[in-house]
Structures are given as C-alpha cells and as structure tokens.
Design a protein around this motif. Structure first.
Motif, PDB file in Angstrom:
ATOM      1  N   ALA A  23       0.853  -1.073   0.063  1.00  0.00           N
ATOM      2  CA  ALA A  23       0.294   0.009   0.087  1.00  0.00           C
ATOM      3  C   ALA A  23       0.902   1.306  -0.056  1.00  0.00           C
ATOM      4  CB  ALA A  23      -0.883  -0.022   1.119  1.00  0.00           C
ATOM      5  N   ASP A  24       0.453   2.341  -0.450  1.00  0.00           N
ATOM      6  CA  ASP A  24       1.182   3.593  -0.581  1.00  0.00           C
ATOM      7  C   ASP A  24       1.544   4.045   0.721  1.00  0.00           C
ATOM      8  OD1 ASP A  24      -1.058   3.496  -2.563  1.00  0.00           O
ATOM      9  OD2 ASP A  24       0.004   5.215  -3.326  1.00  0.00           O
ATOM     10  N   LEU A  25       0.653   3.707   1.781  1.00  0.00           N
ATOM     11  CA  LEU A  25       1.072   4.271   3.082  1.00  0.00           C
ATOM     12  C   LEU A  25       2.017   3.324   3.651  1.00  0.00           C
ATOM     13  CD1 LEU A  25       0.329   5.690   5.742  1.00  0.00           C
ATOM     14  CD2 LEU A  25      -1.482   3.838   6.280  1.00  0.00           C
ATOM     15  N   GLU A  26       2.154   2.167   3.519  1.00  0.00           N
ATOM     16  CA  GLU A  26       3.168   1.135   3.735  1.00  0.00           C
ATOM     17  C   GLU A  26       4.704   1.638   3.018  1.00  0.00           C
ATOM     18  OE1 GLU A  26       1.975  -3.169   4.473  1.00  0.00           O
ATOM     19  OE2 GLU A  26       1.207  -2.456   2.753  1.00  0.00           O
ATOM     20  N   ILE A  27       4.862   1.955   1.794  1.00  0.00           N
ATOM     21  CA  ILE A  27       5.638   2.414   1.318  1.00  0.00           C
ATOM     22  C   ILE A  27       6.356   3.718   1.820  1.00  0.00           C
ATOM     23  CG2 ILE A  27       6.757   3.334  -1.139  1.00  0.00           C
ATOM     24  CD1 ILE A  27       4.609   1.410  -2.511  1.00  0.00           C
ATOM     25  N   THR A  28       5.429   4.734   2.154  1.00  0.00           N
ATOM     26  CA  THR A  28       5.830   5.927   2.590  1.00  0.00           C
ATOM     27  C   THR A  28       6.621   5.619   4.141  1.00  0.00           C
ATOM     28  OG1 THR A  28       4.333   7.158   1.306  1.00  0.00           O
ATOM     29  CG2 THR A  28       5.011   8.361   3.406  1.00  0.00           C
ATOM     30  N   HIS A  29       5.754   4.829   4.826  1.00  0.00           N
ATOM     31  CA  HIS A  29       6.163   4.620   6.128  1.00  0.00           C
ATOM     32  C   HIS A  29       7.578   3.764   6.215  1.00  0.00           C
ATOM     33  CE1 HIS A  29       5.754   3.140  10.479  1.00  0.00           C
ATOM     34  NE2 HIS A  29       6.019   1.966  10.031  1.00  0.00           N
ATOM     35  N   MET A  30       7.636   2.703   5.201  1.00  0.00           N
ATOM     36  CA  MET A  30       9.029   2.330   5.243  1.00  0.00           C
ATOM     37  C   MET A  30      10.228   3.364   4.726  1.00  0.00           C
ATOM     38  SD  MET A  30       7.549  -1.136   3.197  1.00  0.00           S
ATOM     39  CE  MET A  30       9.285  -1.839   2.870  1.00  0.00           C
ATOM     40  N   LEU A  31       9.684   4.053   3.912  1.00  0.00           N
ATOM     41  CA  LEU A  31      10.887   5.238   3.556  1.00  0.00           C
ATOM     42  C   LEU A  31      11.104   6.040   4.576  1.00  0.00           C
ATOM     43  CD1 LEU A  31      12.303   6.289   0.985  1.00  0.00           C
ATOM     44  CD2 LEU A  31      10.508   7.627   0.333  1.00  0.00           C
ATOM     45  N   ALA A  32      10.125   6.633   5.325  1.00  0.00           N
ATOM     46  CA  ALA A  32      10.507   7.442   6.390  1.00  0.00           C
ATOM     47  C   ALA A  32      11.296   6.901   7.523  1.00  0.00           C
ATOM     48  CB  ALA A  32       9.079   8.035   6.936  1.00  0.00           C
ATOM     49  N   ARG A  33      11.232   5.540   7.972  1.00  0.00           N
ATOM     50  CA  ARG A  33      11.809   4.983   8.892  1.00  0.00           C
ATOM     51  C   ARG A  33      13.022   4.634   8.382  1.00  0.00           C
ATOM     52  NH1 ARG A  33      10.315  -0.128  10.261  1.00  0.00           N
ATOM     53  NH2 ARG A  33      11.248   0.325  12.523  1.00  0.00           N
ATOM     54  N   ARG A  34      13.257   4.070   7.164  1.00  0.00           N
ATOM     55  CA  ARG A  34      14.805   3.933   6.586  1.00  0.00           C
ATOM     56  C   ARG A  34      15.618   5.147   6.546  1.00  0.00           C
ATOM     57  NH1 ARG A  34      11.755  -0.156   6.014  1.00  0.00           N
ATOM     58  NH2 ARG A  34      12.491  -2.142   5.440  1.00  0.00           N
ATOM     59  N   LEU A  35      14.824   6.295   6.004  1.00  0.00           N
ATOM     60  CA  LEU A  35      15.784   7.649   6.141  1.00  0.00           C
ATOM     61  C   LEU A  35      16.109   8.163   7.646  1.00  0.00           C
ATOM     62  CD1 LEU A  35      13.574   9.448   3.451  1.00  0.00           C
ATOM     63  CD2 LEU A  35      16.018   8.957   3.194  1.00  0.00           C
ATOM     64  N   GLN A  36      15.081   7.868   8.455  1.00  0.00           N
ATOM     65  CA  GLN A  36      15.616   8.314   9.778  1.00  0.00           C
ATOM     66  C   GLN A  36      16.750   7.496  10.476  1.00  0.00           C
ATOM     67  OE1 GLN A  36      11.845   8.241  12.181  1.00  0.00           O
ATOM     68  NE2 GLN A  36      12.450  10.600  12.684  1.00  0.00           N
ATOM     69  N   GLU A  37      16.683   6.133   9.966  1.00  0.00           N
ATOM     70  CA  GLU A  37      17.979   5.308  10.321  1.00  0.00           C
ATOM     71  C   GLU A  37      19.224   5.657   9.656  1.00  0.00           C
ATOM     72  OE1 GLU A  37      19.994   2.262  12.156  1.00  0.00           O
ATOM     73  OE2 GLU A  37      17.912   3.074  12.626  1.00  0.00           O
ATOM     74  N   LEU A  38      18.904   6.146   8.283  1.00  0.00           N
ATOM     75  CA  LEU A  38      20.162   6.415   7.469  1.00  0.00           C
ATOM     76  C   LEU A  38      20.723   7.897   8.097  1.00  0.00           C
ATOM     77  CD1 LEU A  38      21.759   5.965   4.848  1.00  0.00           C
ATOM     78  CD2 LEU A  38      20.038   7.611   3.691  1.00  0.00           C
ATOM     79  N   TYR A  39      20.029   8.809   8.617  1.00  0.00           N
ATOM     80  CA  TYR A  39      20.655   9.988   9.064  1.00  0.00           C
ATOM     81  C   TYR A  39      20.831  10.301  10.576  1.00  0.00           C
ATOM     82  CZ  TYR A  39      19.522  12.299   4.585  1.00  0.00           C
ATOM     83  OH  TYR A  39      19.455  12.757   3.189  1.00  0.00           O
ATOM     84  N   LYS A  40      20.617   9.090  11.161  1.00  0.00           N
ATOM     85  CA  LYS A  40      20.593   9.154  12.713  1.00  0.00           C
ATOM     86  C   LYS A  40      21.967   9.504  13.103  1.00  0.00           C
ATOM     87  CE  LYS A  40      21.367   4.495  14.205  1.00  0.00           C
ATOM     88  NZ  LYS A  40      20.842   3.303  14.786  1.00  0.00           N
ATOM     89  N   ASN A  41      22.867   9.212  12.622  1.00  0.00           N
ATOM     90  CA  ASN A  41      24.187   9.748  13.103  1.00  0.00           C
ATOM     91  C   ASN A  41      25.031  10.769  12.305  1.00  0.00           C
ATOM     92  OD1 ASN A  41      24.366   7.765  15.160  1.00  0.00           O
ATOM     93  ND2 ASN A  41      24.929   6.149  13.364  1.00  0.00           N
ATOM     94  N   GLU A  42      24.368  11.423  11.476  1.00  0.00           N
ATOM     95  CA  GLU A  42      24.818  12.786  10.809  1.00  0.00           C
ATOM     96  C   GLU A  42      24.255  13.822  11.406  1.00  0.00           C
ATOM     97  OE1 GLU A  42      24.228  12.840   6.704  1.00  0.00           O
ATOM     98  OE2 GLU A  42      24.605  10.526   6.297  1.00  0.00           O
TER      99      GLU A  42
END
Length: 787
Positions: free
Chosen positions: A430-449
């Motif tokens: 679902a679109d909501l799942e895709i957006t949710h997955m993207l947001a969580r992975r971006l937060q993980e990607l940027y957490k130490n920057e």
C-alpha cells in the motif's frame, strides 16, 4: 463540493457544465434522476452531446474555452431581469461594499497591470474604508462604485447575441436556459451547478469556477439544500488528497507553505502573512502550530518556533506546479523524481516533450499497480533510444484500493473508512506502507549525521509503529489531533491551541476521531433530515454537510423555505437547530452584529462577488484559449494577460490558419484516467480497445473520412493516428463571423497494457491557468486528415 451527492435531489434546476456525470460519475446520477422525478430541470452545457445531455431537459452546445462568456451572459440576464435574490445579495454578499477609485476596467484590462511581469497590482482593487479601517458600504446598492453596480456594468457587455456569437450556442436555447436557471433566484427555489475538469482545465479555469460562484451568489443558491457549486471529483480520494496538502503551495488543511521570502524568515512573520485580520482564518496560528507539533513532537517547542525551521521552504516567487517541474527537468535542474500512481507520459500536456525531459533525470521511482508508460519511458516502445538515456528507473509494485485499508474522502467531503477486501498480490504494498518504510529507513540513515537534512529527519516525530506495516489507527489519531500532555483526543478544531499543547495533522478533520470512536467508520443509514445522514461517516469541517448553511436562513434566522430547512435560529433554546450541523457559531444570536454574516471564512463574513484573490481580475472576464479560432468579441485582449509562460521549447503554439479545428479531451465510462488500471483489465479492454476521435458528419464529409477510417490528428506539438468515429454528438459551431468544426478524443490510451493506442496528450499545449497552472487540456487547435 459545497454540498454533497445526496443533496442534488433537492435542486429545482441542475446545470452541468464542464462535466458528464451520466458517464463519468454514473452512481451520482441516481440523485440527479431523483431531482428530475420531482420536477427539477437538468441543463447540460457541453461541446459534445453526451449521455448527460441525452438525459437533460435542455442542452446547450458550447465551444471549448468559452464558459465565462456563457456564465457572464447568465449573470447579465439575471441582473437585467431582476431574477437575483435581492435580500440575499444585499445582506449576504459584498454587493454593497464600495471600491476605491483606483479600480477601473477598460477594453479587457483591469487597473494596475504590469506588462513586463504579466501581473496586476491588486491594491488597485481595494475597498474604500473610513478612518477606523471599516469598509464603506451602500445598503441601497446604488453607489456607482459599489460592487453591485460595478458588476452590472461589467457584465452588461455580455448580451445574448454577443455571447452566442462566441460560444456557438443556439440563442433561443440560451435564453431558455437563462430563464430556467435564473428562476432559482426566487425565495424557496434552489439551483445547483455541477462541474469537473471541463471547467478547470483552461487558462481561465479558476475564473470559470469564480463565475459559477458569482452566479450562485446572486441567485441565493449558496448554503442551501439543492444549491451550491459542486465539483465532481474524478477519483475516490481526489478531495482527500488535496485536503492533505497535495498541491505544492498548501500544507494539510489548505494553509500556505512557508517560502524563502524575508517576511517568512521567522515563524511569527510567516503567521502574520498568512493570518487575516478577521474571519475564521484568524485561527491559523492555532492550526499551524498544532500541525507542527504533530510533525515534530517534543522537537517542536516555543523556544525553537515549534520546529518551523525544520520545514522545507519553497523559493519565493518560484512556481513548483506540474508543468514547471517538467520545465525544470528539461533544464536539468532536477535529478530525481518519485511518482505515486502518476503517469505523465500519458497524462501530461505535450507529453512527448515531458517524456524527453525525464531523460535528464539521474533516477526515478515509479509506484504503481502495473508497468506504466512513464516507468518505461526509456524503452524503444516509447519511441526512445535506451542507449542515450542514463536514468536509473526503480519500479515499486503498489496494491489496489481493495487490497488495503484506510479512509478516502469523496466529493461531498465525506471521510469514509474502507476495509481491506483481499490480500495484496506478490510483493505489492500500500502507498502508506511504502511511505512508512521510506521514512523509517531515512531516519535510520541520517541518525548519526549532523547535516541540515539530517536534522530535519531526526526531528521528525514518526510514531506509527516499529514495523513495516504502520498502525493505521495511530495515523488516524494523529490526523485528528490530541492534547500533547494527556494524549487525549481533541474533540474539535475549536480546541486547538497555538502554544504547542495540542497536535493536529490536518485541522479541518479534527473531530473525526474523538477519544475512542473513529467516526469515519460510522454506517448508520437513518436519514437525520434532508438526506444529510449525519451519523454516516464524517464530513469536514465538524461534520457539516452543507457549507455556509447559515445562508439557508433569512436575516431573522428563519429558513428561506420550509421544504429545504438547513438550520434555523431557535430563540427559546438560544441556538441554531435543524437538519445539519451549523456552519456557524452555534449560539450566535440576533443580538450579535455578525448574526447575518454567513460566510465565516471570509473577511467581513460575506460572499465575495468582487475579490482581489485571483491573478487576472476581481471579476471573471472572457479571454480566448491559448490556441483559438477567432478574435475576442468582448475586448481587444485576446489571451489571459496574467498567464505565465514556461519553457519555450515545451510550448509550441498552433494558429488557426494551419490548425482550424477546435479539439478537446474527455473521459469514458470504460476507462479511467491514464488507463493504467482499466487497459489492463481484459473485459474493459475488450469494451473499448482502440484510440478514436469523434468528428461530426459535416467534418467527415468535408474531409472525405468514413466511419472507422484511420485518421491523423495533428497539432503544433505533433500528431497521432486514431480511428474515426463519425457522430451526431458534435455539430459545426456557427460563431460571429465563421463556422468552426470541433472534435473530441479520450485521453486514456498509451502503449502498455492489453488495449493500446495513441496518446491524446501528445497533442495538448504545455500552458495553464493563471492561478492554479492546471494545463489547458480542454481547448486547443488541430487538423484532421485521412491516414
């Protein structure tokens, strides 16, 4: 919609202009049919004799792009023949307000125009005020500079002969329509206007809708059952998507996006800009602050301006609309693009050029149910050279509406929950799942920057669950809003605060989810009065089914018609009662000086017949489409002077000496939007499996074309091949000094799927409305020949 689908049955007259509900919104026609059964008159205004026209009592042929001429003539007829609702106009509109002497109108142009920038100084259109800043008024409506007199003067030029010479409408039929619809100005009567993309997809699209609204205001048709200006949305959640900030210049709830302008550098300065001095929008600081608290949670505090600086800002003065994005792509200013259910290679104007512009991207993500023309723009099938395109394309399979759950908001603003019917196929999400997955992975990607981009992502309060499937209940609660300390749901947007103590993801929906009851799931089908069904789902705002329903009652608070009671003032109870939730302060009584101000969102509480809100003028004025077959009959100004031009290479223009035929695009019952879903369904593909154009018998004879012949349609942008459908639904247009042919074509086809065919939007111009920039799909010039 100001009203809603069920409400259509209460209209004495229904004018469908720029829409075809019998084919494109067939279920809605149930309510139109009920109105007809009760004696209501259906009026169809369209370039083509559609199935809606077939069901209508009256049909008016209208050349594409001439709505303002048609409606302007109706306004003139109503004013000249005293059809307007005098008490409503004098008291509920700004007809009595006196305009500054700096305002003028001459030969198609309003005062304050800058030819170099193609913009107006709207201060020239201001209202006169006294020393205390109060607008000067003339309750008699006789002052030469009051809105009423200026409006009469402006539209006095729109006589029936001139109008019909522009629109191609039969004069006798036009007068009959003016009389029939104008009769709804009588107290106790109601008329509704229904429109869709045929009204909006023009270079004067926004002013088209303004013209509809002015006509409805002078007839007293806003706020009443069976009235209104009602947009027929083309998808189940178009209304919902725009409510939640789909458009580049809006955040959720139709508030402005911050810009890089100096005044927006601080949150206080931004709020000062977007908050008017009066009207309900004075609460913008509460709504925006609650939204920021929803976005950033504990990272939104008074000390950091509630996280305002985490929000991206658009460049002041820059247009980020659909066409301007592709202009920027053409100039190689954009590196990547994510497309959610969007297929611009079929749906975009001058789509071949837009396809070429995508070749300048470094990467593109396409999210859709099926492989689309856009996701495969680089293939030979698309006419491209794959070796020359370096764009990395990623395709994410999405699931259909029946494979996911959540809410959609229909044209009537009813927010309705839909439950999952079947599990998604394969790896589709679902679109909501895709957006949710993207947001969580971006937060993980940027957490130490520590970069600015990282800080924005780190500040984001994303609390919808720790799994790839988000908790939809948490999303719903966040949309509604809650008290930050107690975490208790907020009951209405009246409870929102500007101190960071409340959240609200979208303020207009606040109230749909009180503490433990998601009202979008309600399915009580008991009629609570006037078919409003107040216990079925939830309508924003505050479950009000008809907007501005204070206007359904007279100056004393009594319903204009006992057969159409919206709300009424009950003196004994000291509150408004009736068949709807009051779109007004519930206990505001006759002792209050604003008791007769029904348009609560407007400064002054009145409906605006004269407004400085739009770019091309305070009154809608007819200008010809970008490509047109004749000179303007109302002035020497041919084209909308406020339209902004984009990239020249994207916008070739055709002239009538080479392209003498007017063309428009439309939808079919059997196919939907760019056809991605329907052209991949075997039984729908079988029903309409080829691209075709509709041409009149007269044009076919002139061109030597027979039924089912292959023909070539050409414009300044290119040409396509299609089958000829010779029909009586189009007729030649007899204009003031010439006869002009008109054709139409569906825009659903492309080269992917079971049913394939040429794309109509290879032909359409890359130019749009002066306010919304919506492309002018509905009026352009072409020529036709046998293939």
């Amino acid at each position: 919609m100001t009203n809603h689908w069920n409400d259509l049955q209460y209209a004495d007259a229904l004018m469908v202009i720029g829409a075809n509900p019998a084919e494109n919104h067939p279920i809605s026609f149930r309510w139109i049919s009920k109105a007809i059964e009760k004696g209501g008159k259906l009026i169809s205004v369209d370039p083509r004799y559609t199935r809606t026209s077939q069901m209508a009592n009256m049909y008016a042929q209208l050349r594409s792009g001439t709505d303002i001429a048609f409606i302007g003539g109706m306004i003139n007829y109503a004013l000249e023949n005293n059809q307007y609702h005098n008490e409503y106009v004098a008291n509920y509109t700004n007809a009595s307000w006196i305009v500054e002497d700096s305002y003028s109108f001459e030969d198609g142009m309003f005062s304050g125009y800058d030819e170099k920038t193609r913009t107006y100084d709207k201060k020239k259109w201001a209202f006169k005020a006294d020393a205390e800043g109060n607008t000067l008024k003339d309750p008699t409506l006789q002052h030469p500079n009051c809105v009423f007199q200026l409006m009469k003067k402006h539209y006095s030029r729109y006589d029936a002969d001139t109008v019909c010479g522009v629109t191609g409408t039969d004069k006798k039929m036009y007068i009959e329509i003016c009389k029939t619809f104008g009769a709804t100005g009588q107290t106790g009567k109601a008329g509704t206007i229904l429109y869709a993309m045929g009204g909006t997809q023009h270079t004067v699209g926004t002013q088209n809708i303004r013209a509809y609204a002015i006509l409805q205001l002078i007839l007293g048709n806003i706020g009443i059952a069976g009235g209104g200006v009602n947009a027929l949305r083309g998808e189940s959640n178009v209304q919902g998507s725009t409510d939640f900030g789909l458009l580049y210049h809006n955040v959720p709830g139709y508030m402005d996006v911050p810009t890089t302008a100096e005044g927006d550098l601080t949150y206080e300065g931004f709020l000062t800009r977007i908050t008017p001095k009066a009207g309900y929008k004075i609460n913008h600081p509460k709504f925006f602050t609650s939204m920021l608290k929803s976005f950033y949670g504990d990272n939104a505090t008074k000390d950091n301006e509630f996280g305002y600086h985490y929000m991206p800002k658009i460049q002041a003065g820059k247009n980020y609309s659909f066409m301007r994005i592709f202009d920027a792509m053409y100039r190689k200013e954009i590196e990547g693009m994510i497309l959610y259910g969007s297929n611009p290679v079929v749906g975009g104007p001058n789509s071949f050029k837009e396809q070429a512009a995508m070749g300048n991207l470094k990467w593109m993500v396409a999210i859709d149910l099926f492989e689309t023309e856009t996701s495969t723009f680089w293939q030979r099938e698309a006419g491209a050279d794959p070796a020359s395109i370096q764009t990395e394309v990623i395709f994410l399979p999405a699931c259909g509406s029946f494979e996911k759950e959540g809410t959609v908001t229909n044209s009537g603003r009813w927010m309705q929950y839909r439950w999952q019917a079947i599990k998604p196929k394969g790896e589709s999400r679902a679109d909501l799942e895709i957006t949710h997955m993207l947001a969580r992975r971006l937060q993980e990607l940027y957490k130490n920057e520590s970069s600015p981009a990282a800080k924005q992502m780190q500040a984001l309060y994303w609390n919808y669950g720790e799994h790839d499937h988000p908790d939809i209940d948490l999303v719903s609660r966040d949309i509604n809003g809650y008290d930050w300390k107690t975490k208790k749901q907020v009951k209405s947007f009246g409870d929102l605060k500007d101190d960071g103590s409340t959240t609200a993801g979208c303020w207009i929906y606040t109230g749909f989810y009180p503490e433990n009851d998601n009202l979008s799931k309600r399915r009580d089908n008991k009629d609570t009065g006037m078919s409003n069904f107040l216990n079925w789902s939830f309508a924003w705002p505050a479950n009000r089914r008809v907007l501005y329903n204070r206007a359904s009652a007279d100056l004393n608070g009594k319903a204009w018609s006992k057969e159409r009671v919206g709300i009424e003032w009950d003196g004994l109870k000291g509150q408004w009662v009736g068949n709807d939730v009051p779109d007004f302060v519930k206990d505001k009584g006759p002792q209050d000086p604003t008791f007769a101000d029904p348009f609560i969102m407007q400064v002054g509480g009145k409906g605006y017949l004269f407004s400085s809100g739009l770019n091309e003028g305070p009154f809608p004025e007819h200008y010809e489409p970008y490509e047109n077959p004749m000179s303007n009959s109302f002035s020497s100004v041919q084209f909308n002077p406020a339209v902004q031009f984009g990239e020249k290479e994207m916008n070739a223009k055709g002239e009538s000496d080479k392209y003498p035929i007017v063309a428009t695009t439309y939808r079919l019952s059997e196919h939907w939007q760019s056809g991605v879903m329907t052209r991949n369904v075997p039984w729908l593909a079988e029903l309409v499996n080829n691209m075709f154009i509709e041409i009149s018998e007269e044009l076919a004879k002139e061109k030597g074309i027979k039924e089912k012949d292959k023909v070539v349609v050409s414009t300044a942008r290119g040409e396509i091949e299609a089958y000829a459908m010779i029909t009586k639904r189009f007729k030649p247009y007899k204009l003031k000094d010439k006869t002009v042919h008109h054709i139409g074509m569906p825009w659903h086809f492309g080269y992917k799927g079971i049913a394939t065919g040429a794309t109509a939007n290879r032909l359409t111009p890359h130019i749009g409305d002066a306010n919304s920039t919506i492309p002018e799909y509905k009026a352009f010039l072409c020529d036709v020949r046998r293939a």
